[in-house]
Design a protein around this motif. Structure first.
Motif, PDB file in Angstrom:
ATOM      1  N   GLY A   1      -3.430   2.345  11.705  1.00  0.00           N
ATOM      2  CA  GLY A   1      -2.056   2.754  11.951  1.00  0.00           C
ATOM      3  C   GLY A   1      -1.046   2.390  10.895  1.00  0.00           C
ATOM      4  O   GLY A   1       0.161   2.558  11.109  1.00  0.00           O
ATOM      5  N   LEU A   2      -1.509   1.903   9.731  1.00  0.00           N
ATOM      6  CA  LEU A   2      -0.582   1.555   8.658  1.00  0.00           C
ATOM      7  C   LEU A   2      -0.395   2.744   7.720  1.00  0.00           C
ATOM      8  O   LEU A   2      -1.331   3.501   7.461  1.00  0.00           O
ATOM      9  CB  LEU A   2      -1.103   0.359   7.870  1.00  0.00           C
ATOM     10  CG  LEU A   2      -1.332  -0.930   8.674  1.00  0.00           C
ATOM     11  CD1 LEU A   2      -1.865  -2.023   7.759  1.00  0.00           C
ATOM     12  CD2 LEU A   2      -0.055  -1.385   9.366  1.00  0.00           C
ATOM     13  N   ARG A   3       0.804   2.873   7.202  1.00  0.00           N
ATOM     14  CA  ARG A   3       1.103   3.944   6.249  1.00  0.00           C
ATOM     15  C   ARG A   3       0.952   3.401   4.836  1.00  0.00           C
ATOM     16  O   ARG A   3       1.700   2.518   4.418  1.00  0.00           O
ATOM     17  CB  ARG A   3       2.522   4.470   6.465  1.00  0.00           C
ATOM     18  CG  ARG A   3       2.877   5.649   5.566  1.00  0.00           C
ATOM     19  CD  ARG A   3       4.253   6.182   5.918  1.00  0.00           C
ATOM     20  NE  ARG A   3       4.604   7.313   5.067  1.00  0.00           N
ATOM     21  CZ  ARG A   3       5.735   7.991   5.158  1.00  0.00           C
ATOM     22  NH1 ARG A   3       6.637   7.646   6.080  1.00  0.00           N
ATOM     23  NH2 ARG A   3       5.981   9.000   4.349  1.00  0.00           N
ATOM     24  N   VAL A   4      -0.023   3.926   4.112  1.00  0.00           N
ATOM     25  CA  VAL A   4      -0.332   3.418   2.772  1.00  0.00           C
ATOM     26  C   VAL A   4       0.596   4.053   1.751  1.00  0.00           C
ATOM     27  O   VAL A   4       0.682   5.281   1.643  1.00  0.00           O
ATOM     28  CB  VAL A   4      -1.803   3.701   2.408  1.00  0.00           C
ATOM     29  CG1 VAL A   4      -2.109   3.244   0.982  1.00  0.00           C
ATOM     30  CG2 VAL A   4      -2.734   3.008   3.399  1.00  0.00           C
ATOM     31  N   ALA A   5       1.286   3.212   0.977  1.00  0.00           N
ATOM     32  CA  ALA A   5       2.230   3.706  -0.021  1.00  0.00           C
ATOM     33  C   ALA A   5       1.569   3.931  -1.378  1.00  0.00           C
ATOM     34  O   ALA A   5       1.990   4.807  -2.132  1.00  0.00           O
ATOM     35  CB  ALA A   5       3.386   2.720  -0.179  1.00  0.00           C
ATOM     36  N   ALA A   6       0.551   3.133  -1.713  1.00  0.00           N
ATOM     37  CA  ALA A   6      -0.093   3.267  -3.022  1.00  0.00           C
ATOM     38  C   ALA A   6      -1.479   2.639  -2.980  1.00  0.00           C
ATOM     39  O   ALA A   6      -1.723   1.694  -2.237  1.00  0.00           O
ATOM     40  CB  ALA A   6       0.757   2.604  -4.115  1.00  0.00           C
ATOM     41  N   VAL A   7      -2.370   3.209  -3.809  1.00  0.00           N
ATOM     42  CA  VAL A   7      -3.735   2.692  -3.947  1.00  0.00           C
ATOM     43  C   VAL A   7      -3.984   2.423  -5.419  1.00  0.00           C
ATOM     44  O   VAL A   7      -3.646   3.246  -6.287  1.00  0.00           O
ATOM     45  CB  VAL A   7      -4.771   3.702  -3.405  1.00  0.00           C
ATOM     46  CG1 VAL A   7      -6.188   3.153  -3.580  1.00  0.00           C
ATOM     47  CG2 VAL A   7      -4.495   4.017  -1.943  1.00  0.00           C
TER      48      VAL A   7
ATOM     49  N   THR B   1       0.109  -6.559   0.345  1.00  0.00           N
ATOM     50  CA  THR B   1      -1.055  -6.159  -0.451  1.00  0.00           C
ATOM     51  C   THR B   1      -2.339  -6.466   0.307  1.00  0.00           C
ATOM     52  O   THR B   1      -2.475  -7.516   0.941  1.00  0.00           O
ATOM     53  CB  THR B   1      -1.085  -6.913  -1.790  1.00  0.00           C
ATOM     54  OG1 THR B   1      -1.192  -8.333  -1.548  1.00  0.00           O
ATOM     55  CG2 THR B   1       0.181  -6.635  -2.594  1.00  0.00           C
ATOM     56  N   PHE B   2      -3.300  -5.532   0.207  1.00  0.00           N
ATOM     57  CA  PHE B   2      -4.601  -5.700   0.833  1.00  0.00           C
ATOM     58  C   PHE B   2      -5.685  -5.487  -0.213  1.00  0.00           C
ATOM     59  O   PHE B   2      -5.646  -4.497  -0.959  1.00  0.00           O
ATOM     60  CB  PHE B   2      -4.786  -4.714   1.981  1.00  0.00           C
ATOM     61  CG  PHE B   2      -3.832  -4.918   3.125  1.00  0.00           C
ATOM     62  CD1 PHE B   2      -3.904  -6.073   3.895  1.00  0.00           C
ATOM     63  CD2 PHE B   2      -2.867  -3.980   3.423  1.00  0.00           C
ATOM     64  CE1 PHE B   2      -3.019  -6.278   4.952  1.00  0.00           C
ATOM     65  CE2 PHE B   2      -1.986  -4.161   4.482  1.00  0.00           C
ATOM     66  CZ  PHE B   2      -2.064  -5.322   5.247  1.00  0.00           C
ATOM     67  N   THR B   3      -6.655  -6.393  -0.246  1.00  0.00           N
ATOM     68  CA  THR B   3      -7.716  -6.308  -1.253  1.00  0.00           C
ATOM     69  C   THR B   3      -9.091  -6.075  -0.647  1.00  0.00           C
ATOM     70  O   THR B   3     -10.090  -6.076  -1.367  1.00  0.00           O
ATOM     71  CB  THR B   3      -7.748  -7.590  -2.102  1.00  0.00           C
ATOM     72  OG1 THR B   3      -7.836  -8.725  -1.225  1.00  0.00           O
ATOM     73  CG2 THR B   3      -6.487  -7.702  -2.959  1.00  0.00           C
ATOM     74  N   SER B   4      -9.157  -5.873   0.657  1.00  0.00           N
ATOM     75  CA  SER B   4     -10.414  -5.526   1.322  1.00  0.00           C
ATOM     76  C   SER B   4     -10.083  -5.003   2.707  1.00  0.00           C
ATOM     77  O   SER B   4      -8.988  -5.252   3.239  1.00  0.00           O
ATOM     78  CB  SER B   4     -11.343  -6.739   1.433  1.00  0.00           C
ATOM     79  OG  SER B   4     -10.795  -7.700   2.319  1.00  0.00           O
ATOM     80  N   ALA B   5     -11.040  -4.297   3.290  1.00  0.00           N
ATOM     81  CA  ALA B   5     -10.828  -3.798   4.650  1.00  0.00           C
ATOM     82  C   ALA B   5     -10.657  -4.944   5.632  1.00  0.00           C
ATOM     83  O   ALA B   5      -9.886  -4.847   6.589  1.00  0.00           O
ATOM     84  CB  ALA B   5     -12.007  -2.912   5.062  1.00  0.00           C
TER      85      ALA B   5
ATOM     86  N   VAL C   1       2.790  -0.667   2.052  1.00  0.00           N
ATOM     87  CA  VAL C   1       1.400  -1.107   2.123  1.00  0.00           C
ATOM     88  C   VAL C   1       0.691  -0.654   0.854  1.00  0.00           C
ATOM     89  O   VAL C   1       0.665   0.536   0.548  1.00  0.00           O
ATOM     90  CB  VAL C   1       0.707  -0.539   3.373  1.00  0.00           C
ATOM     91  CG1 VAL C   1      -0.802  -0.824   3.332  1.00  0.00           C
ATOM     92  CG2 VAL C   1       1.329  -1.114   4.634  1.00  0.00           C
ATOM     93  N   VAL C   2       0.155  -1.617   0.112  1.00  0.00           N
ATOM     94  CA  VAL C   2      -0.502  -1.319  -1.164  1.00  0.00           C
ATOM     95  C   VAL C   2      -1.934  -1.849  -1.095  1.00  0.00           C
ATOM     96  O   VAL C   2      -2.153  -3.028  -0.800  1.00  0.00           O
ATOM     97  CB  VAL C   2       0.248  -1.965  -2.346  1.00  0.00           C
ATOM     98  CG1 VAL C   2      -0.393  -1.562  -3.660  1.00  0.00           C
ATOM     99  CG2 VAL C   2       1.726  -1.561  -2.321  1.00  0.00           C
TER     100      VAL C   2
END
Length: 255
Positions: free
Chosen positions: A228-234, A190-194, A213-214
């Motif tokens: 280069g990460l593939r984002v699965a959900a936002v 999980t990522f909560t900021s750039a 990657v969420v």
């Protein structure tokens, strides 16, 4: 009473939490309640800035020399709470980005911000900001992107950007996180900021198993894709609760 699968939709899942350590508790609690194993692996550390520019700006804020102040994260509220002797020294209208930032300000100042855009981005704040004249104190992170100040200037304001805190990034993740990633046991990151994305990419070694990657919002997702990460959900909305729903969508099992 034994929890049902519906009540624990993330049972058996391993989720990496990259938020700063002092901001990770709420997300870890929600993940645990849903049955997940949360591994806290902060990819950024927030360090309060100490500068003559910040000291002067806060003194002018208390004196009423600013018409508005923008708050773009909870960390900026924490800086105010540490540096000001009383919330009454926020002698300006306040514009806040995000429910978390607005809630933190409300708890500390015991009043709501005067402006909060519906979308939790600096570009949304710039669009929602009224036209006018006067000074705007923009408390930002040292690595925050440009753009907000120029947009406010275009609306007639005189913005003054001040670094309220610095963002440090670790060279390596904690051992538990490294081992889980190298062994392919992580189901989602999980990522909560750039900045958490940049910190992760800079610190991580081998990643096996293609964890999902969420991201909490579009700005964070854009940074993830750029690196280069593939984002699965936002998340929608761009809150911790919205992030939980996005994690569940990304990891939903096939019937």
């Amino acid at each position: 009473m034994t929890a049902t699968p519906t009540a624990r939709p993330l049972a058996g899942r391993v989720i990496l939490v990259t938020r700063p350590l002092d901001q990770s508790a709420a997300l870890v609690t929600l993940l645990t309640r849903r049955g997940a194993t949360a591994i806290v692996a902060p990819t950024i550390e927030i360090v309060p800035a100490r500068s003559a520019h910040l000291t002067r700006a806060l003194r002018e804020l208390a004196a009423g020399d600013f018409d508005w102040m923008s708050l773009t994260s909870r960390a900026t509220v924490d800086v105010l709470a540490r540096r000001l002797s009383s919330p009454s020294e926020v002698n300006a209208k306040v514009a806040a980005i995000g429910d978390g930032t607005a809630a933190a300000f409300r708890r500390w100042a015991r009043r709501p911000p005067e402006l909060q855009p519906s979308s939790f981005t600096t570009s949304a704040l710039a669009r929602a900001f009224p036209r006018g004249r006067g000074r705007v104190l923009c408390l930002r992170a040292d690595i925050a992107p440009e753009g907000l100040e120029a947009a406010l200037s275009a609306k007639g304001w005189t913005p003054e950007r001040i670094d309220a805190y610095r963002t440090k990034m670790p060279r390596r993740l904690p051992p538990q996180a490294r081992d889980a990633l190298e062994e392919g046991r992580v189901d989602a990151v999980t990522f909560t900021s750039a900045s958490t994305v940049r910190g992760f990419v800079g610190a991580v070694g081998a990643v096996r198993g293609a964890p999902k990657v969420v991201c909490i919002g579009p700005v964070t997702a854009r940074e993830a894709r750029a690196l280069g990460l593939r984002v699965a959900a936002v998340a929608t909305p761009h809150t911790i609760e919205g992030l939980m729903e996005a994690i569940e969508r990304a990891l939903r099992r096939r019937a």
